[in-house]
Design a protein around this motif. Structure first.
Motif, mmCIF file in Angstrom:
data_model
loop_
_atom_site.group_PDB
_atom_site.id
_atom_site.type_symbol
_atom_site.label_atom_id
_atom_site.label_comp_id
_atom_site.label_asym_id
_atom_site.label_seq_id
_atom_site.Cartn_x
_atom_site.Cartn_y
_atom_site.Cartn_z
ATOM 1 N N LYS A 40 -30.526 -17.285 -32.287
ATOM 2 C CA LYS A 40 -29.727 -16.314 -32.630
ATOM 3 C C LYS A 40 -29.598 -15.995 -34.118
ATOM 4 C CE LYS A 40 -30.416 -14.250 -28.420
ATOM 5 N NZ LYS A 40 -31.806 -13.525 -28.185
ATOM 6 N N GLU B 105 -28.022 -16.251 -18.652
ATOM 7 C CA GLU B 105 -29.242 -16.805 -19.531
ATOM 8 C C GLU B 105 -29.202 -18.267 -19.968
ATOM 9 O OE1 GLU B 105 -28.221 -14.246 -20.318
ATOM 10 O OE2 GLU B 105 -29.173 -13.092 -20.989
ATOM 11 N N CYS C 276 -27.432 -10.952 -32.080
ATOM 12 C CA CYS C 276 -27.396 -10.611 -30.318
ATOM 13 C C CYS C 276 -26.771 -9.193 -30.074
ATOM 14 C CB CYS C 276 -26.737 -11.475 -30.232
ATOM 15 S SG CYS C 276 -27.435 -12.545 -28.611
ATOM 16 N N CYS C 277 -27.467 -9.034 -29.561
ATOM 17 C CA CYS C 277 -27.170 -7.995 -28.858
ATOM 18 C C CYS C 277 -27.267 -6.521 -29.688
ATOM 19 C CB CYS C 277 -27.009 -7.417 -27.745
ATOM 20 S SG CYS C 277 -26.677 -8.508 -26.106
ATOM 21 N N TYR D 226 -28.640 -22.413 -27.652
ATOM 22 C CA TYR D 226 -28.376 -20.554 -27.152
ATOM 23 C C TYR D 226 -28.630 -20.110 -28.652
ATOM 24 C CZ TYR D 226 -28.914 -15.842 -24.890
ATOM 25 O OH TYR D 226 -29.130 -14.859 -25.018
ATOM 26 N N VAL E 204 -21.540 -15.160 -27.063
ATOM 27 C CA VAL E 204 -22.502 -15.569 -25.760
ATOM 28 C C VAL E 204 -22.010 -16.262 -24.665
ATOM 29 C CG1 VAL E 204 -23.823 -17.262 -25.729
ATOM 30 C CG2 VAL E 204 -23.946 -16.685 -27.549
ATOM 31 N N THR F 227 -21.534 -13.002 -22.355
ATOM 32 C CA THR F 227 -22.170 -11.839 -22.460
ATOM 33 C C THR F 227 -23.549 -12.545 -21.744
ATOM 34 O OG1 THR F 227 -21.694 -10.482 -24.143
ATOM 35 C CG2 THR F 227 -24.235 -9.676 -23.487
ATOM 36 N N HIS F 228 -23.861 -13.850 -22.058
ATOM 37 C CA HIS F 228 -25.692 -13.960 -21.622
ATOM 38 C C HIS F 228 -24.613 -15.527 -20.820
ATOM 39 C CE1 HIS F 228 -27.122 -12.283 -24.261
ATOM 40 N NE2 HIS F 228 -26.287 -11.795 -25.387
ATOM 41 N N GLU F 229 -23.885 -15.984 -19.843
ATOM 42 C CA GLU F 229 -24.007 -16.797 -19.792
ATOM 43 C C GLU F 229 -25.189 -17.216 -18.139
ATOM 44 O OE1 GLU F 229 -22.119 -19.671 -16.226
ATOM 45 O OE2 GLU F 229 -21.586 -19.528 -17.952
#
Length: 473
Positions: free
Chosen positions: A51, A90, A68-69, A47, A83, A86-88
């Motif tokens: 990015k 995904e 990212c974001c 992941y 990551v 914020t992106h747990e």
């Protein structure tokens, strides 16, 4: 005994089900928990990699950046934190997808389909031509006499690990060797014991094989011992030849730090110690587990208080400031853990330089038996330690007298290692913790209806340990 490839029970983890508000514990075997942890690391790395962009000036190698974001990150640590926070969801989805793919692959293997590593085979490859001729030797000659324990590893691209695994098993059985051999697409790692005649023949056979003919005799570290140092023979195919829990294709041994021979490493440590506490730009890092460094280590080293090597990446991630703008001198038992550990540390792009001791403590002690390493060297067999000097740097857990010889906790099925001196053992103080001491030697036996109890390597005392310690810079 606790070891890098022994029976570990990872912390319980949760995974989302069809109902996103519901979480359920996965009751998995030890091996599948390790697979799950590896899949999660791979998913996280993938992941983050998705990015990654080139640098602002078009240089995609020397100055990577991540988008990212609607944010731009210039350091790996910053995008990793983003990551993770914020992106747990995904990452979790990628983890489950990867994990279920691995489970399907294992099902295919059980049904005779594709084997791990992408190798299809309908019948075993004949490896008999790879075995040495022992017709001039008797079985008694191979099994009796002075003995050795060998420790070695060899990193290289291996397309068919299952064939090499079958050969290694046949070779060890033919020579009556015991021990452990891990085979993977990234190479081979082994420690085996037998008679001197048998181990010498093992080394000769290995070095005559086309896959291993670049190995030197000095790549095989040896110590006094024999087949009795292991309870049996275990040869298998794994994803990593040393279990760090990170995909070898993501963090490769080819990205390792600079190797220093024992003489060069000794000079570096000597220079560091001469500066004393005034040294601010060098870190002497022990890559082993706490029970190893507890009984022996280099003077003035940083020895992370972690239970196993698979925790090392998380330790680095949570303690990056310890290594920022520093020169790192890294060491381990035989050198293999440093190959991947140094590559992981370098991937964080925070160190000035990363060096590692070639051949590990084993080779250093051969050259400098009275050097800067104090205490004993921990080994992963039933000897537990090999001597390096007369100093005991650890203590009996009961009376605090100097003591450095491990024995297993005497509570039935507990596999923790205990430092208990002869006097305390005579007083039946032989357990790893107070709860184990209270249980007594018969506690924990399961009924025959449920099968034999599995040997555990954690109990109340390990549950209370901080998994990843925070060390102040």
């Amino acid at each position: 005994m606790a070891s890098d490839d022994g029976l570990f029970f990872l912390d319980d983890f949760e995974t989302s089900t069809g109902d996103e508000s519901k979480q359920e514990k996965l009751q998995l075997s030890t091996s599948l928990r390790k697979v799950y942890t590896c899949c999660r690391r791979r998913a996280f790395s993938s992941y983050v990699a998705s990015k990654r962009k080139g640098s602002g000036d078009g240089d995609s190698i020397s100055q990577p950046i991540w988008h990212c974001c609607d944010q731009t990150f210039g350091e790996p640590s910053s995008v990793h934190k983003h990551v993770a926070r914020t992106h747990e969801a995904e990452v979790q989805q990628l983890t489950e997808s990867t994990f279920h793919g691995v489970l399907r692959q294992q099902e295919d293997k059980a049904c005779g389909g594709q084997l791990p590593g992408g190798h299809h085979t309908e019948e075993p490859v004949d490896t008999s031509s790879w075995l040495p001729d022992t017709s001039h030797l008797t079985e008694e000659e191979l099994q009796t006499g002075p003995g050795k324990v060998l420790l070695y590893y060899h990193y290289f691209r291996l397309d068919d690990p299952h064939t090499v695994c079958a050969w290694q098993k046949a070779l060890c059985e033919k020579l009556h060797l015991t021990g452990k051999v891990r085979v993977a697409t990234e190479g081979v790692n082994g420690t085996v014991g037998g008679t001197t005649l048998a181990t010498d023949l093992y080394v000769k056979t290995m070095r005559s094989h086309t896959l291993f003919n670049t190995m030197e005799e000095e790549d095989f570290k040896s110590s006094d011992g024999g087949a009795e140092c292991f309870s049996g023979l275990k040869v298998g195919v794994y994803e990593e030849i040393v279990p760090m829990g990170v995909d070898p294709d993501v963090i490769s041994y080819q990205l390792a730090g600079t190797h220093l021979n024992p003489e060069e490493f000794h000079q570096e440590v000597e220079s560091l110690l001469s500066e004393g506490e005034s040294s601010q730009d060098t870190v002497l890092l022990d890559c082993r587990n706490f029970y190893e460094s507890k009984i022996g280590q280099f003077s003035q080293c940083l020895a992370p208080n972690i239970r196993k090597f698979s925790y090392f990446p998380d330790y680095v991630d949570q303690n990056l400031d310890l290594f920022r703008d520093k020169k790192v001198l890294m060491y381990c038992t035989g050198g293999i853990r440093c190959e991947r550990a140094s590559a992981y540390l370098l991937s964080k792009e925070v160190c000035k330089e990363v060096y590692q001791l070639k051949g590990g403590i084993h080779k250093y002690l051969e050259r400098f038996p009275d050097g800067f390493y104090r205490g004993k060297l921990f080994v992963f067999d039933e000897r537990y330690t090999v001597p390096s000097d007369a100093d005991a740097i650890s203590e009996c857990r009961y009376c605090s007298v100097p003591w450095d010889q491990y024995q297993l906790c005497t509570t039935r099925f507990c596999r923790q290692l205990v430092l208990s001196c002869p006097a305390c053992r005579g007083a039946v103080q032989t357990a790893c913790c107070v709860p184990c001491q209270a249980k007594g030697p018969q506690q924990g036996e399961e009924s025959s209806a449920t099968g034999p109890a599995q040997l555990k390597e954690e109990c109340e005392c390990t549950d209370q340990r901080l998994r990843i310690p925070q060390d102040a810079p």
